[in-house]
Write an enzyme that holds these catalytic residues in place. Sequence first.
Site, PDB file in Angstrom:
ATOM      1  N   ASP A  16      -2.126  50.638 -33.896  1.00  0.00           N
ATOM      2  CA  ASP A  16      -2.211  51.923 -33.204  1.00  0.00           C
ATOM      3  C   ASP A  16      -3.399  51.836 -32.245  1.00  0.00           C
ATOM      4  O   ASP A  16      -4.246  50.954 -32.364  1.00  0.00           O
ATOM      5  CB  ASP A  16      -2.430  53.061 -34.216  1.00  0.00           C
ATOM      6  CG  ASP A  16      -2.566  54.410 -33.511  1.00  0.00           C
ATOM      7  OD1 ASP A  16      -1.735  54.695 -32.622  1.00  0.00           O
ATOM      8  OD2 ASP A  16      -3.508  55.165 -33.811  1.00  0.00           O
ATOM      9  N   SER A  17      -3.471  52.816 -31.345  1.00  0.00           N
ATOM     10  CA  SER A  17      -4.609  52.861 -30.426  1.00  0.00           C
ATOM     11  C   SER A  17      -5.902  53.192 -31.177  1.00  0.00           C
ATOM     12  O   SER A  17      -6.984  53.002 -30.638  1.00  0.00           O
ATOM     13  CB  SER A  17      -4.354  53.909 -29.355  1.00  0.00           C
ATOM     14  OG  SER A  17      -4.102  55.162 -29.955  1.00  0.00           O
ATOM     15  N   GLY A  59      -3.244  57.361 -24.442  1.00  0.00           N
ATOM     16  CA  GLY A  59      -2.422  58.423 -23.842  1.00  0.00           C
ATOM     17  C   GLY A  59      -2.603  58.627 -22.342  1.00  0.00           C
ATOM     18  O   GLY A  59      -1.623  58.732 -21.609  1.00  0.00           O
ATOM     19  N   CYS A 102       1.737  53.629 -32.661  1.00  0.00           N
ATOM     20  CA  CYS A 102       1.321  54.412 -31.496  1.00  0.00           C
ATOM     21  C   CYS A 102       2.541  54.792 -30.652  1.00  0.00           C
ATOM     22  O   CYS A 102       3.295  53.918 -30.202  1.00  0.00           O
ATOM     23  CB  CYS A 102       0.360  53.550 -30.672  1.00  0.00           C
ATOM     24  SG  CYS A 102      -0.241  54.380 -29.200  1.00  0.00           S
ATOM     25  N   GLU A 160      -9.244  64.793 -34.526  1.00  0.00           N
ATOM     26  CA  GLU A 160     -10.413  63.918 -34.731  1.00  0.00           C
ATOM     27  C   GLU A 160     -11.660  64.719 -35.090  1.00  0.00           C
ATOM     28  O   GLU A 160     -12.563  64.214 -35.735  1.00  0.00           O
ATOM     29  CB  GLU A 160     -10.621  63.025 -33.506  1.00  0.00           C
ATOM     30  CG  GLU A 160      -9.376  62.185 -33.277  1.00  0.00           C
ATOM     31  CD  GLU A 160      -9.613  60.805 -32.698  1.00  0.00           C
ATOM     32  OE1 GLU A 160     -10.713  60.549 -32.211  1.00  0.00           O
ATOM     33  OE2 GLU A 160      -8.660  59.997 -32.755  1.00  0.00           O
ATOM     34  N   CYS A 174       3.363  61.951 -31.375  1.00  0.00           N
ATOM     35  CA  CYS A 174       2.028  61.341 -31.277  1.00  0.00           C
ATOM     36  C   CYS A 174       1.514  61.180 -32.699  1.00  0.00           C
ATOM     37  O   CYS A 174       1.736  62.054 -33.544  1.00  0.00           O
ATOM     38  CB  CYS A 174       1.108  62.260 -30.463  1.00  0.00           C
ATOM     39  SG  CYS A 174      -0.617  61.744 -30.460  1.00  0.00           S
ATOM     40  N   THR A 175       0.825  60.057 -32.929  1.00  0.00           N
ATOM     41  CA  THR A 175       0.361  59.741 -34.284  1.00  0.00           C
ATOM     42  C   THR A 175      -0.450  60.863 -34.938  1.00  0.00           C
ATOM     43  O   THR A 175      -0.379  61.061 -36.143  1.00  0.00           O
ATOM     44  CB  THR A 175      -0.543  58.492 -34.232  1.00  0.00           C
ATOM     45  OG1 THR A 175      -1.469  58.647 -33.144  1.00  0.00           O
ATOM     46  CG2 THR A 175       0.265  57.243 -34.056  1.00  0.00           C
ATOM     47  N   HIS A 176      -1.238  61.570 -34.119  1.00  0.00           N
ATOM     48  CA  HIS A 176      -2.141  62.586 -34.683  1.00  0.00           C
ATOM     49  C   HIS A 176      -1.418  63.881 -35.062  1.00  0.00           C
ATOM     50  O   HIS A 176      -1.911  64.629 -35.906  1.00  0.00           O
ATOM     51  CB  HIS A 176      -3.225  62.955 -33.676  1.00  0.00           C
ATOM     52  CG  HIS A 176      -4.234  61.883 -33.415  1.00  0.00           C
ATOM     53  ND1 HIS A 176      -3.899  60.668 -32.869  1.00  0.00           N
ATOM     54  CD2 HIS A 176      -5.575  61.853 -33.630  1.00  0.00           C
ATOM     55  CE1 HIS A 176      -4.991  59.929 -32.745  1.00  0.00           C
ATOM     56  NE2 HIS A 176      -6.025  60.630 -33.203  1.00  0.00           N
TER      57      HIS A 176
HETATM   58  N1  DGL Z   1      -1.885  56.922 -30.883  1.00  0.00           N
HETATM   59  C1  DGL Z   1      -1.597  57.656 -29.681  1.00  0.00           C
HETATM   60  C2  DGL Z   1      -0.107  58.029 -29.670  1.00  0.00           C
HETATM   61  O1  DGL Z   1       0.545  58.119 -30.679  1.00  0.00           O
HETATM   62  C3  DGL Z   1      -2.440  58.915 -29.567  1.00  0.00           C
HETATM   63  C4  DGL Z   1      -3.900  58.676 -29.256  1.00  0.00           C
HETATM   64  C5  DGL Z   1      -4.123  57.987 -27.929  1.00  0.00           C
HETATM   65  O2  DGL Z   1      -3.977  58.614 -26.853  1.00  0.00           O
HETATM   66  O3  DGL Z   1      -4.402  56.798 -27.950  1.00  0.00           O
HETATM   67  O4  DGL Z   1       0.458  58.206 -28.619  1.00  0.00           O
END
Ligand code: DGL
Length: 267
Positions: A10-11, A43, A73, A152, A184-186
């Site tokens: 993931d990022s 993102g 991600c 976060e 999105c992961t979050h």
């Molecule tokens: N992990 C990214 C996603 O799922 C979200 C956070 C980022 O922008 O890196 O798109």
Amino acid sequence: MEKRAIGIFDSGVGGLTVFKSIREYFPYEDIIYFGDTARVPYGPKSKHTVINYSIQNTRFLLQQNIKLLIIACNTSSAVAIPYLQKMTDIPVIGVIIPGAEEALSLTKTGRVGIIGTEGTINSNAYKNELLRLNQKLEIFAQPCPLFVSLVEEGWLDTQVTHLIIQEYLSVFLEEKVDTLILGCTHYPVLKAAIDTYFSGKVNLVDSSQAIIKHIKPFIDNSSLQIGKDLFYVSDNEVKFVKIADMILDKKVTNLKKVTLGESWFVE
Ligand code: DGL
């Protein structure tokens, strides 16, 4: 026989929502997680940069001799999968197809919403996949970049959280969607607050759950050893551990920092 791990990247830390769900479903698997905390967020970055980072992350995980690569991600999944598939013979699974399939199975009205980073929304990856599955769907999309910061900060149920949710998501009430992809992961971490906003009347698609069906065919349950976790980050271990505690509800141990330096760089 040698036990090979599932690799996830993931990022940053958000992909732990995907890690958590895979860990719960497959307790006997070893999992290696890489969070690119030095270069997060993906993102707002260009497609070219996200592809480049994703290639480097993949190369790092392939060096760990993984048997399956999961792209947690959404932004990477949206733009990089074909490039990553060319790098290896092992299965490469992203979150877009599972999320789109799940949305299609849930919608009754055919009106589907998508939220994600700017990169994911601008790529049209979810939209294209949904329309490939069913051309008649009506699709509405909205980037929600501030959701990442809310998670976060650990602001899951504050006044500001509810205001931002209203600001971003009111369009979906106006358009009467019955299903919303949390692309999105979050975002699954904000699921309770989003569900409250929609009074429980909109199906929320969590790709960290939807992906499990796509992983199952590649897992054989013959191992009786409890799986090991290994975490790598490219920066900010302390922040990673803090947010990881919140997402996983447990302490992350076995964490190492790596630098994906020049030798990883592919132009
Ligand atoms: N992990 C990214 C996603 O799922 C979200 C956070 C980022 O922008 O890196 O798109």
